[in-house]
Design a protein around this motif. Structure first.
Motif, PDB file in Angstrom:
ATOM      1  N   ARG A   1     -17.960  64.076 -72.016  1.00  5.01           N
ATOM      2  CA  ARG A   1     -19.368  63.916 -71.644  1.00  5.01           C
ATOM      3  C   ARG A   1     -19.678  62.445 -71.356  1.00  5.01           C
ATOM      4  N   ASP A   2     -20.720  62.245 -70.517  1.00  6.29           N
ATOM      5  CA  ASP A   2     -21.086  60.892 -70.113  1.00  6.29           C
ATOM      6  C   ASP A   2     -21.245  59.955 -71.302  1.00  6.29           C
ATOM      7  N   HIS A   3     -22.017  60.391 -72.289  1.00  6.76           N
ATOM      8  CA  HIS A   3     -22.328  59.540 -73.437  1.00  6.76           C
ATOM      9  C   HIS A   3     -21.050  59.097 -74.141  1.00  6.76           C
ATOM     10  N   TYR A   4     -20.153  60.045 -74.399  1.00 12.21           N
ATOM     11  CA  TYR A   4     -18.919  59.729 -75.116  1.00 12.21           C
ATOM     12  C   TYR A   4     -17.998  58.849 -74.274  1.00 12.21           C
ATOM     13  N   ALA A   5     -17.979  59.068 -72.972  1.00 14.11           N
ATOM     14  CA  ALA A   5     -17.125  58.258 -72.095  1.00 14.11           C
ATOM     15  C   ALA A   5     -17.556  56.797 -72.136  1.00 14.11           C
TER      16      ALA A   5
ATOM     17  N   VAL B   1      -5.378  55.184 -79.299  1.00 16.92           N
ATOM     18  CA  VAL B   1      -5.585  55.797 -77.990  1.00 16.92           C
ATOM     19  C   VAL B   1      -7.002  56.345 -77.868  1.00 16.92           C
ATOM     20  N   ASP B   2      -7.436  57.074 -78.862  1.00 16.21           N
ATOM     21  CA  ASP B   2      -8.723  57.772 -78.799  1.00 16.21           C
ATOM     22  C   ASP B   2      -9.710  57.108 -79.759  1.00 16.21           C
ATOM     23  N   ALA B   3     -10.742  56.479 -79.207  1.00 21.86           N
ATOM     24  CA  ALA B   3     -11.745  55.793 -80.034  1.00 21.86           C
ATOM     25  C   ALA B   3     -13.081  56.521 -80.019  1.00 21.86           C
ATOM     26  N   GLU B   4     -13.106  57.757 -79.532  1.00 23.94           N
ATOM     27  CA  GLU B   4     -14.365  58.478 -79.314  1.00 23.94           C
ATOM     28  C   GLU B   4     -15.179  58.635 -80.587  1.00 23.94           C
ATOM     29  N   THR B   5     -14.495  58.831 -81.731  1.00 18.63           N
ATOM     30  CA  THR B   5     -15.220  59.066 -82.989  1.00 18.63           C
ATOM     31  C   THR B   5     -15.412  57.783 -83.791  1.00 18.63           C
ATOM     32  N   GLY B   6     -14.951  56.649 -83.256  1.00 21.13           N
ATOM     33  CA  GLY B   6     -14.984  55.405 -84.013  1.00 21.13           C
ATOM     34  C   GLY B   6     -16.305  54.678 -83.950  1.00 21.13           C
ATOM     35  N   ASP B   7     -16.391  53.620 -84.760  1.00 15.56           N
ATOM     36  CA  ASP B   7     -17.587  52.788 -84.755  1.00 15.56           C
ATOM     37  C   ASP B   7     -17.228  51.429 -85.350  1.00 15.56           C
TER      38      ASP B   7
ATOM     39  N   ARG C   1     -19.902  63.261 -61.010  1.00 16.25           N
ATOM     40  CA  ARG C   1     -18.908  64.113 -60.353  1.00 16.25           C
ATOM     41  C   ARG C   1     -19.475  65.510 -60.090  1.00 16.25           C
ATOM     42  N   VAL C   2     -19.207  66.035 -58.919  1.00 19.04           N
ATOM     43  CA  VAL C   2     -19.568  67.420 -58.595  1.00 19.04           C
ATOM     44  C   VAL C   2     -18.402  68.043 -57.834  1.00 19.04           C
ATOM     45  N   ASP C   3     -18.272  69.379 -57.936  1.00 18.20           N
ATOM     46  CA  ASP C   3     -17.203  70.037 -57.190  1.00 18.20           C
ATOM     47  C   ASP C   3     -17.682  70.363 -55.774  1.00 18.20           C
ATOM     48  N   ASP C   4     -16.851  71.038 -54.997  1.00 20.26           N
ATOM     49  CA  ASP C   4     -17.177  71.331 -53.595  1.00 20.26           C
ATOM     50  C   ASP C   4     -18.379  72.254 -53.459  1.00 20.26           C
ATOM     51  N   ASP C   5     -18.725  72.976 -54.523  1.00 18.32           N
ATOM     52  CA  ASP C   5     -19.891  73.857 -54.499  1.00 18.32           C
ATOM     53  C   ASP C   5     -21.140  73.183 -55.030  1.00 18.32           C
ATOM     54  N   GLY C   6     -21.012  71.899 -55.346  1.00 19.80           N
ATOM     55  CA  GLY C   6     -22.158  71.155 -55.851  1.00 19.80           C
ATOM     56  C   GLY C   6     -22.388  71.298 -57.341  1.00 19.80           C
ATOM     57  N   GLU C   7     -21.454  71.979 -58.056  1.00 24.46           N
ATOM     58  CA  GLU C   7     -21.597  72.144 -59.497  1.00 24.46           C
ATOM     59  C   GLU C   7     -21.142  70.868 -60.209  1.00 24.46           C
ATOM     60  N   PRO C   8     -21.890  70.446 -61.235  1.00 24.01           N
ATOM     61  CA  PRO C   8     -21.532  69.197 -61.930  1.00 24.01           C
ATOM     62  C   PRO C   8     -20.222  69.327 -62.706  1.00 24.01           C
ATOM     63  N   LEU C   9     -19.474  68.228 -62.713  1.00 25.06           N
ATOM     64  CA  LEU C   9     -18.240  68.139 -63.489  1.00 25.06           C
ATOM     65  C   LEU C   9     -18.412  67.078 -64.571  1.00 25.06           C
ATOM     66  N   GLU C  10     -17.613  67.179 -65.609  1.00 23.40           N
ATOM     67  CA  GLU C  10     -17.711  66.205 -66.692  1.00 23.40           C
ATOM     68  C   GLU C  10     -17.334  64.803 -66.216  1.00 23.40           C
ATOM     69  N   ALA C  11     -17.845  63.813 -66.929  1.00 20.37           N
ATOM     70  CA  ALA C  11     -17.469  62.423 -66.651  1.00 20.37           C
ATOM     71  C   ALA C  11     -16.007  62.216 -67.042  1.00 20.37           C
ATOM     72  N   ALA C  12     -15.448  61.083 -66.639  1.00 20.21           N
ATOM     73  CA  ALA C  12     -14.061  60.759 -66.967  1.00 20.21           C
ATOM     74  C   ALA C  12     -13.969  59.303 -67.400  1.00 20.21           C
ATOM     75  N   ILE C  13     -13.146  59.058 -68.412  1.00 19.56           N
ATOM     76  CA  ILE C  13     -12.816  57.692 -68.794  1.00 19.56           C
ATOM     77  C   ILE C  13     -11.381  57.433 -68.360  1.00 19.56           C
TER      78      ILE C  13
END
Length: 410
Positions: free
Chosen positions: A60-64, A170-176, A91-103
């Motif tokens: 998700r955008d916030h977590y990225a 590698v993964d800092a998503e849950t860190g602070d 990000r959106v696909d070819d049908d205009g549907e939203p896709l998740e953010a990417a880091i």
């Protein structure tokens, strides 16, 4: 309509060439790099972008954005972690549907997830070395006030560091990040690490990837013991009589042996000076690597640096240069020992090991040859033998790099 946005500290126009309108799990094979992946709760793919290999994770955008900023802050604190490059949103696909953010992060050259460290089985001594590396990483994180929140082998990458391993977050998503961690925060992180590691080792055992001699619970307990030993060595207050001031130097030497520099000591004496208390106030990792970098310009892992410095000292004695300038001797060692050894490896094999690790393993090979043959085997001869007898037969999975390392020494 959503507009694709790439947030990065450094402009990366080549990122626009990636298929952002396609869900990550459906990205075509021609853009992917076939590297082993660890276990993740998110979709993760490695992609080739020119000579680089990048890791892309959907979330998700916030977590990225949060993870991107945390990784950047950890980098500034010189904590071993992957390098964050960008966050891609809108990000959106070819049908205009939203896709998740990417880091997007850089793939760590010569690194492996713990499951790929050994292709057949994880032996007891290897499991112990992985745990030691993770304990050092966790201590370093806690010293700078980072609460991980999801410590595990799966969220860590490992690189060979002489006869040990170096661990990278590698993964800092849950860190602070905090100014300082409370004992409760550290204890929770450590207990979670023990629980997760035991579970991961049980998982390896179920897949028959774990040596029968490995005790998963004992390994988890060993992490706790190693962490507590390191934490005490780096932070505890030590008291002694005023006549034992040599113990200040002893404490510094002990920390140096653990691979840490002491930038400052808090030294307190009582009124009559009969009792002295000392405590490290600034403790930085990388004592050996910084010394080697200063002498030779080689930027390597700390245990690799320790081994190379030992060889440098031995070369200095063997060439009767003990009275010469250390900087001058280091330059000559680099020119006449290190670089020729690396250059002895054929171009097509140089992706199997990074240069410092290669030199370390040639030193080991030379020692075994000398023991077996009862003579002092020269480095050029040992290098040729190592290439023919060992390096050529290394599995391809150990040649995992994100750029053309063979160009460094041509």
């Amino acid at each position: 309509m959503e507009t694709l946005q790439i947030t990065a500290a450094t402009p990366e126009s080549a990122l626009l060439d990636l298929p952002w309108r396609t869900p990550l799990e459906e990205w075509p094979a021609e853009v992917l790099a076939a590297l082993p992946r660890g276990i993740s709760r998110h979709i993760v793919r490695f992609v080739r972008l020119g000579k680089r290999v990048l890791a892309v994770k959907e979330t998700r955008d916030h977590y990225a954005f949060r993870e991107y900023e945390l990784l950047r802050r950890l980098q500034k604190l010189e904590i071993p972690c992957v390098v964050p490059l960008a966050v891609v949103t809108g990000r959106v696909d070819d049908d205009g549907e939203p896709l998740e953010a990417a880091i997007v992060t850089e793939h760590l050259a010569f690194s492996l997830p713990y499951r790929a460290v050994f292709s057949q089985s994880l032996r007891p001594d290897t499991a112990t070395r992985l745990i030691d590396a993770l304990a050092v990483l966790l201590v370093r994180l806690h010293l700078v006030g980072f609460y991980w929140g999801d410590v595990s082998l799966s969220n860590t990458l490992f690189r060979r560091d002489a006869d040990r391993f170096a661990a990278y977050l590698v993964d800092a998503e849950t860190g602070d990040l905090h100014r300082e961690l409370t004992p409760g925060q550290r204890a929770y992180d450590l207990d979670l690490a023990r629980t997760n590691i035991i579970g991961e080792l049980f998982d390896l055992e179920a897949g028959e990837l774990l040596d029968e001699e490995v005790d998963a619970v004992a390994i988890g307990d060993a992490l706790v013991a190693r962490y507590e030993e390191l934490w005490a060595a780096l932070t505890k207050v030590e008291s002694f009589s005023g006549e034992e001031r040599w113990r200040v130097d002893e404490r510094i030497r002990r920390l140096n042996d653990l691979g840490f520099d002491v930038g400052e000591l808090a030294i307190v004496t009582d009124i009559d000076g009969t009792t002295v208390q000392i405590q490290p106030k600034v403790v930085d990792a990388g004592h050996h690597s910084r010394r080697l970098l200063r002498l030779t310009g080689l930027d390597v892992q700390d245990n690799q640096a320790r081994r190379l410095l030992n060889d440098l000292d031995a070369w200095r004695a063997a060439t009767d240069r003990l009275n010469d300038s250390e900087q001058l001797v280091a330059h000559d060692w680099l020119l006449h020992s290190f670089e020729p050894t690396v250059a002895a490896v054929p171009r097509e094999l140089r992706k199997k090991l990074e240069p410092a690790q290669l030199f370390h393993e040639v030193l080991d090979h030379r020692w075994y040859m000398s023991q077996h043959e009862g003579r002092d085997v020269p480095m050029p001869e040992a290098a040729v033998s190592f290439v023919d007898q060992v390096l050529r037969h290394r599995p391809d999975e150990q040649a995992l790099i994100g750029q053309a390392e063979e160009e460094l020494y041509t």
